[in-house]
Design a protein around this motif. Structure first.
Motif, PDB file in Angstrom:
ATOM      1  N   HIS A 129       0.835  -1.220   0.018  1.00  0.00           N
ATOM      2  CA  HIS A 129       0.011  -0.150  -0.071  1.00  0.00           C
ATOM      3  C   HIS A 129       1.017   1.112  -0.181  1.00  0.00           C
ATOM      4  CE1 HIS A 129      -3.506  -2.554   0.870  1.00  0.00           C
ATOM      5  NE2 HIS A 129      -2.924  -3.135   1.714  1.00  0.00           N
ATOM      6  N   VAL A 130       0.698   2.190  -1.050  1.00  0.00           N
ATOM      7  CA  VAL A 130       1.536   3.320  -1.133  1.00  0.00           C
ATOM      8  C   VAL A 130       1.039   4.430  -0.083  1.00  0.00           C
ATOM      9  CG1 VAL A 130       1.772   5.261  -2.498  1.00  0.00           C
ATOM     10  CG2 VAL A 130       1.433   3.133  -3.592  1.00  0.00           C
TER      11      VAL A 130
ATOM     12  N   VAL B  44       4.247  -3.261  -3.854  1.00  0.00           N
ATOM     13  CA  VAL B  44       3.976  -1.765  -4.297  1.00  0.00           C
ATOM     14  C   VAL B  44       4.706  -1.202  -5.218  1.00  0.00           C
ATOM     15  CG1 VAL B  44       5.797  -0.942  -2.903  1.00  0.00           C
ATOM     16  CG2 VAL B  44       3.618   0.211  -2.890  1.00  0.00           C
ATOM     17  N   CYS B  45       5.852  -1.906  -5.706  1.00  0.00           N
ATOM     18  CA  CYS B  45       6.621  -1.394  -7.114  1.00  0.00           C
ATOM     19  C   CYS B  45       5.701  -1.482  -8.334  1.00  0.00           C
ATOM     20  CB  CYS B  45       7.871  -2.154  -7.089  1.00  0.00           C
ATOM     21  SG  CYS B  45       9.019  -1.879  -5.661  1.00  0.00           S
TER      22      CYS B  45
ATOM     23  N   LYS C  48       2.594  -0.742  -8.523  1.00  0.00           N
ATOM     24  CA  LYS C  48       1.629   0.531  -8.427  1.00  0.00           C
ATOM     25  C   LYS C  48       2.132   1.569  -9.395  1.00  0.00           C
ATOM     26  CE  LYS C  48      -0.950  -1.193  -4.948  1.00  0.00           C
ATOM     27  NZ  LYS C  48      -2.384  -1.218  -4.900  1.00  0.00           N
TER      28      LYS C  48
ATOM     29  N   TYR D 181       3.910   4.823  -8.282  1.00  0.00           N
ATOM     30  CA  TYR D 181       4.219   4.802  -6.800  1.00  0.00           C
ATOM     31  C   TYR D 181       5.300   5.697  -6.249  1.00  0.00           C
ATOM     32  CZ  TYR D 181       8.228   2.186  -5.971  1.00  0.00           C
ATOM     33  OH  TYR D 181       9.408   1.717  -5.853  1.00  0.00           O
ATOM     34  N   ARG D 182       6.393   5.721  -7.042  1.00  0.00           N
ATOM     35  CA  ARG D 182       7.471   6.374  -6.920  1.00  0.00           C
ATOM     36  C   ARG D 182       7.480   7.745  -6.625  1.00  0.00           C
ATOM     37  NH1 ARG D 182      12.373   8.320  -9.152  1.00  0.00           N
ATOM     38  NH2 ARG D 182      14.140   7.674  -8.055  1.00  0.00           N
TER      39      ARG D 182
ATOM     40  N   ARG E 166       4.720   9.729  -6.238  1.00  0.00           N
ATOM     41  CA  ARG E 166       3.621   9.873  -5.090  1.00  0.00           C
ATOM     42  C   ARG E 166       4.598   9.998  -3.752  1.00  0.00           C
ATOM     43  NH1 ARG E 166      -1.350   6.141  -4.601  1.00  0.00           N
ATOM     44  NH2 ARG E 166      -1.458   7.047  -2.647  1.00  0.00           N
TER      45      ARG E 166
END
Length: 227
Positions: free
Chosen positions: A182-183, A206-207, A209, A212-213, A215
């Protein structure tokens, strides 16, 4: 199996070539001991080694941390790849700065209360029962909150790192090969860890998503995230 004793240390030092120095004198002044990969299964009384600062005991068969209470000058302790299931008997090591415990059988990070000098803790790749994850004792986290700067928790089936929010001095978190998904949880963590400049999340769910980075970097301007 082999026990780590004063006699064993003295034999390895080849004191025959030091005729001017007695065994007792040598043991009192020794600062580094390296018995990695020597089939060591127990640590006996080494209290004569008052000046010991670095102890290498990785790649052995040690199941219990014992007889280190004398080592009040110890700064680096290497116990990776042993058979340790419990972190214990380290309370007197007030000068300990780096502790390496990766590749053991530890299920709970505990027993580190009072180690105010501890800057690095490496507990990656614990050999846990299938489906279990590495846990953190709140008392230990509270004790390390103002001092710990580097934490390696890689490959421990961890799916939630919100407990680590208390580690206000943390600047590097290595959490590769876990189950972080979860981010939003990571955003909450970064809001608390304002000194964090490196976070390695390689091979976590999560990678996958989208963005994600981006965010996470928006939450912490100084952060560099490894994909």
């Amino acid at each position: 199996m082999v026990r780590l004793t004063l006699d064993l240390i003295a034999k390895k030092s080849n004191l025959k070539s030091r005729k001017e120095e007695t065994t007792l004198q040598y043991l009192k002044k020794i600062t580094h001991i390296n018995f990695s990969a020597k089939n060591i299964d127990a640590i006996e009384d080494l209290s004569l080694c008052k000046n010991l600062s670095v102890l290498y005991l990785y790649d052995n068969c040690i199941s219990q941390i014992t007889n280190l209470n004398y080592a009040t000058n110890l700064t680096h302790l290497y116990l990776q790849n042993n058979c340790i299931s419990c972190i214990e008997n380290l309370g007197s090591l007030k000068k300990l700065e780096k502790l390496y415990l990766g590749g053991n059988y530890i299920a709970v990070i505990e027993g580190l209360e009072g180690l105010e000098g501890l800057r690095e803790l490496h507990v990656e790749s614990q050999r846990l029962p299938l489906g279990e994850k590495l846990l953190f004792d709140p008392r230990t986290l509270h004790s390390l909150a103002k001092f710990l700067s580097i934490l390696n928790i890689s490959n421990n089936n961890i799916d939630d790192v919100r407990d680590l929010e208390i580690l206000e001095n943390l600047n590097q978190l290595i959490a590769v090969d876990n189950q972080l998904l979860h981010v939003k949880d990571l955003e909450c963590l970064l809001n608390k860890l304002t000194k964090l400049w490196k976070m390695d999340l390689n091979r976590n769910p999560v990678c996958l998503k989208p963005k994600y980075r981006d965010r996470l970097i928006l939450v912490s301007k100084s952060l560099g995230i490894s994909l």
